[in-house]
Design a protein around this motif. Structure first.
Motif, short mmCIF file in Angstrom:
data_model
loop_
_atom_site.label_atom_id
_atom_site.label_comp_id
_atom_site.label_asym_id
_atom_site.label_seq_id
_atom_site.Cartn_x
_atom_site.Cartn_y
_atom_site.Cartn_z
N THR A 254 0.83 -1.19 0.00
CA THR A 254 0.00 0.00 0.00
C THR A 254 0.87 1.25 0.00
O THR A 254 2.08 1.19 0.25
CB THR A 254 -0.94 0.05 1.22
OG1 THR A 254 -0.16 -0.09 2.42
CG2 THR A 254 -1.97 -1.05 1.17
N GLU A 255 0.21 2.38 -0.26
CA GLU A 255 0.88 3.68 -0.29
C GLU A 255 0.52 4.47 0.97
O GLU A 255 -0.63 4.48 1.39
CB GLU A 255 0.42 4.51 -1.48
CG GLU A 255 0.60 3.90 -2.84
CD GLU A 255 -0.09 4.77 -3.89
OE1 GLU A 255 0.17 5.99 -3.91
OE2 GLU A 255 -0.89 4.23 -4.65
N ASN A 256 1.51 5.15 1.50
CA ASN A 256 1.27 6.15 2.53
C ASN A 256 1.68 7.50 1.95
O ASN A 256 2.84 7.71 1.60
CB ASN A 256 2.10 5.84 3.79
CG ASN A 256 1.73 4.50 4.39
OD1 ASN A 256 0.66 4.35 4.95
ND2 ASN A 256 2.60 3.51 4.23
N VAL A 257 0.71 8.40 1.83
CA VAL A 257 0.93 9.70 1.21
C VAL A 257 1.00 10.75 2.30
O VAL A 257 0.13 10.81 3.18
CB VAL A 257 -0.21 10.03 0.22
CG1 VAL A 257 0.00 11.41 -0.40
CG2 VAL A 257 -0.30 8.96 -0.86
N ALA A 262 6.10 20.14 4.15
CA ALA A 262 7.54 19.89 4.08
C ALA A 262 7.88 18.62 3.31
O ALA A 262 9.01 18.48 2.82
CB ALA A 262 8.13 19.81 5.49
N VAL A 263 6.92 17.70 3.21
CA VAL A 263 7.20 16.43 2.53
C VAL A 263 6.14 16.15 1.45
O VAL A 263 6.02 15.00 0.99
CB VAL A 263 7.26 15.25 3.52
CG1 VAL A 263 8.51 15.33 4.37
CG2 VAL A 263 6.02 15.21 4.41
N LEU A 264 5.39 17.14 1.06
CA LEU A 264 4.35 16.96 0.06
C LEU A 264 4.96 16.42 -1.24
O LEU A 264 5.95 16.94 -1.73
CB LEU A 264 3.65 18.29 -0.22
CG LEU A 264 2.26 18.22 -0.85
CD1 LEU A 264 1.29 17.46 0.06
CD2 LEU A 264 1.73 19.63 -1.11
N GLY A 265 4.37 15.35 -1.76
CA GLY A 265 4.91 14.73 -2.96
C GLY A 265 5.75 13.50 -2.69
O GLY A 265 6.11 12.77 -3.61
N LEU A 266 6.06 13.23 -1.40
CA LEU A 266 6.82 12.02 -1.04
C LEU A 266 5.84 10.92 -0.65
O LEU A 266 5.05 11.10 0.29
CB LEU A 266 7.77 12.31 0.12
CG LEU A 266 8.61 11.12 0.61
CD1 LEU A 266 9.65 10.73 -0.44
CD2 LEU A 266 9.29 11.46 1.93
N THR A 267 5.88 9.81 -1.34
CA THR A 267 5.00 8.68 -1.07
C THR A 267 5.82 7.52 -0.53
O THR A 267 6.85 7.17 -1.08
CB THR A 267 4.26 8.24 -2.34
OG1 THR A 267 3.47 9.33 -2.83
CG2 THR A 267 3.33 7.07 -2.06
N GLU A 268 5.33 6.95 0.56
CA GLU A 268 6.00 5.81 1.18
C GLU A 268 5.24 4.53 0.83
O GLU A 268 4.02 4.48 0.96
CB GLU A 268 6.02 6.00 2.70
CG GLU A 268 6.61 4.82 3.46
CD GLU A 268 6.19 4.81 4.91
OE1 GLU A 268 6.99 5.20 5.77
OE2 GLU A 268 5.03 4.41 5.19
N TYR A 269 5.96 3.53 0.37
CA TYR A 269 5.36 2.23 0.06
C TYR A 269 5.76 1.23 1.13
O TYR A 269 6.90 1.25 1.63
CB TYR A 269 5.83 1.74 -1.31
CG TYR A 269 5.22 2.53 -2.45
CD1 TYR A 269 4.17 2.01 -3.20
CD2 TYR A 269 5.69 3.80 -2.77
CE1 TYR A 269 3.60 2.73 -4.23
CE2 TYR A 269 5.12 4.53 -3.81
CZ TYR A 269 4.08 3.99 -4.54
OH TYR A 269 3.51 4.71 -5.56
#
Length: 373
Positions: A254-257, A262-269
Motif C-alpha cells: 500500500t501507499e502512505n501519502v 515539508a514532505v508533500l509529494g513524497l510517497t511511502e510504500y
C-alpha cells in the motif's frame, strides 16, 4: 539524471525484505535498460519484538522516540532532495505513528469489489488514538491525541483529488466517512458538514458499526470512497480484502501519502504484513507484497513503463507452477521465489511490453548508497 528511491529498513525480516526489493527493482531496471538509485537510511529501526527483547518500558519509550525522530528526519531529507518515493519495511508501530502524525499521512488502497467496480480506501493516519503520545506514571499510562478541522479538511481534499485521479472523467459517486465521531462532542460532525458543502458529491459521516452493517447488507456501489479513522480501517482493511476477494493481506502493498507541506509529494510504500520476527533469518518470508511494491515504484518513479503488468504476469506464471512460500501452500524459500520471478521476467513471456535493454543485459540497474543523516 537517474531517479533515486529512499529505503528504510526495520528489524525482524526487514533486511531480507529490503534485499528482495533491491533485487526486483534492479531486475526491472535492467529489463528496461535504465538505472535506479537507492538511498538507504543508515539506521536499522526497531520492531516491537526487538525493543521488548532488549529494554524495559522506559528504555522502550526512549528508543521509540529516537527511531521516530530519525525516520522523520530521513523522510524530510529525502523530500528536500527531490526524492518522490520511499520503500519501508515494518518498524515498531508507535515510532511509525509518531511520524505519521507529524507528517500528516494517509494510507491509500484501491480495492476491486466485483463486476469491474472499485472501492477507494483512504485511511486517516494523521489523527486519532493511534497517533497519541504516551505519558507514564506510577502504574498508569495516559495517552493523549487530537483531531483538528484543518487536518480533517486536508484528508478530505486529498480523498476527493485522489478519487478523481482514480476515476478520470467520472470521479467518485460518494464519500463514506467511518469515524467514532460521537466521542468528539459534535465537533467532527460540524467540521465535515462545513467542509463537504464545497464538494459536488455527497459526503456522509457514519459510526463504524453503521458502515459495517451497510456493507454487510448492501455492499458499496462503484466509485465509493471510504475515508476512515485509523482504528476502524486498521481492522477492516483485511476484512475488505477478504470480503471482495482482492488478495491475501501478505501479498498486498500500500501507499502512505504525506500531506505535510515539508514532505508533500513524497510517497511511502510498504507491505501490508508486519515485521515477522519469528521468520527472521529463515528465508521464508512471503516476498509477493515487496515484489509488487518494487514494480509500482519502478513504473511510477523509475521510468519502467509497464512494470506492474510485467510483474503480475510473472507472478501468475509462478502461481500456475506452484511456486510460493510455505504460508501460501508452496515449498519455496523467499530467495527461491524471487529467483523464479526474475527468471520469468527475463524469459520474455512476462515482459511482453518491455523495450530492449540499452547497453545489454548487464547494464547498470540499482546503485545503492547510505544516507548520512
Amino acid at each position: 539524471m537517474k531517479p533515486v528511491i529512499g529505503l528504510a529498513v526495520g528489524r525482524g525480516t526487514g533486511t531480507e525484505v529490503a534485499a528482495v526489493f533491491e533485487r526486483v527493482l534492479g531486475g526491472l531496471a535492467r529489463l528496461h535498460g535504465t538505472e535506479i538509485g537507492v538511498l538507504r537510511s543508515p539506521r536499522t529501526y526497531h520492531s516491537y519484538v526487538s525493543l521488548r527483547a532488549e529494554a524495559a518500558a522506559e528504555a522502550v519509550r526512549r528508543l521509540t522516540e529516537e527511531d521516530a525522530d530519525h525516520y522523520e528526519h530521513f523522510c524530510r531529507t529525502q523530500a528536500a532532495l527531490g526524492t518522490r518515493a520511499v520503500f519501508r519495511t515494518a518498524i515498531n508501530a508507535q515510532s511509525l505513528y509518531l511520524v505519521r502524525q507529524r507528517l500528516q499521512a494517509v494510507k491509500v488502497d484501491a480495492l476491486p469489489v466485483g463486476d469491474g467496480s472499485t472501492l477507494l480506501l483512504v485511511r486517516d493516519q494523521a489523527q486519532g488514538f493511534y497517533t497519541g503520545e504516551n505519558h507514564h506514571g506510577d502504574g498508569v499510562i495516559r495517552r493523549t491525541m487530537e483531531f483538528s478541522r484543518d487536518l480533517t479538511e486536508k484528508v478530505l481534499d486529498y480523498a476527493v483529488e485522489r478519487a478523481r485521479h482514480q476515476w478520470p472523467g467520472q470521479g467518485p459517486t460518494r464519500i463514506v466517512m467511518a469515524y467514532k465521531f460521537h466521542l468528539l462532542d459534535g465537533a467532527l460532525d460540524a467540521w465535515v458538514t462545513d467542509i463537504a458543502a464545497r464538494y459536488d458529491i455527497p459526503v456522509g459521516l457514519y459510526q463504524p458499526d453503521t458502515v459495517n452493517r451497510n456493507l454487510i447488507t448492501h455492499g458499496f456501489p462503484d466509485r465509493t470512497v471510504v475515508v476512515a479513522g485509523n482504528e476502524w480501517a486498521d481492522i477492516m482493511h483485511v476484512v475488505l480484502l477478504d470480503r471482495f476477494g482482492a488478495d491475501r493481506q501478505e501479498n498486498r502493498c500500500t501507499e502512505n501519502v504525506h500531506l505535510h507541506p515539508a514532505v508533500l509529494g513524497l510517497t511511502e510504500y510498504q507491505t501490508v504484513h508486519g515485521s515477522a520476527d519469528d521468520l527472521e533469518g529463515l528465508d521464508r518470508v512471503n516476498p509477493v507484497a515487496t515484489i509488487r511494491a518494487a514494480a509500482a515504484i519502478a513504473q511510477r518513479y523509475g521510468g519502467c513503463a509497464g512494470a506492474v503488468g510485467q510483474v503480475e504476469r510473472a507472478l501468475a506464471q509462478l502461481t500456475g507452477r506452484g511456486v510460493g512460500t510455505p504460508d501460501t501452500g508452496g515449498g519455496h524459500s523467499t530467495s527461491g521465489v524471487v529467483d523464479a520471478l526474475l527468471e520469468a521476467l527475463g524469459s520474455g513471456e512476462a515482459a511482453q511490453t518491455a523495450p530492449p535493454a540499452a547497453g545489454g543485459a548487464h547494464a547498470p540497474a540499482v546503485a545503492v548508497r547510505a544516507d548520512a543523516s
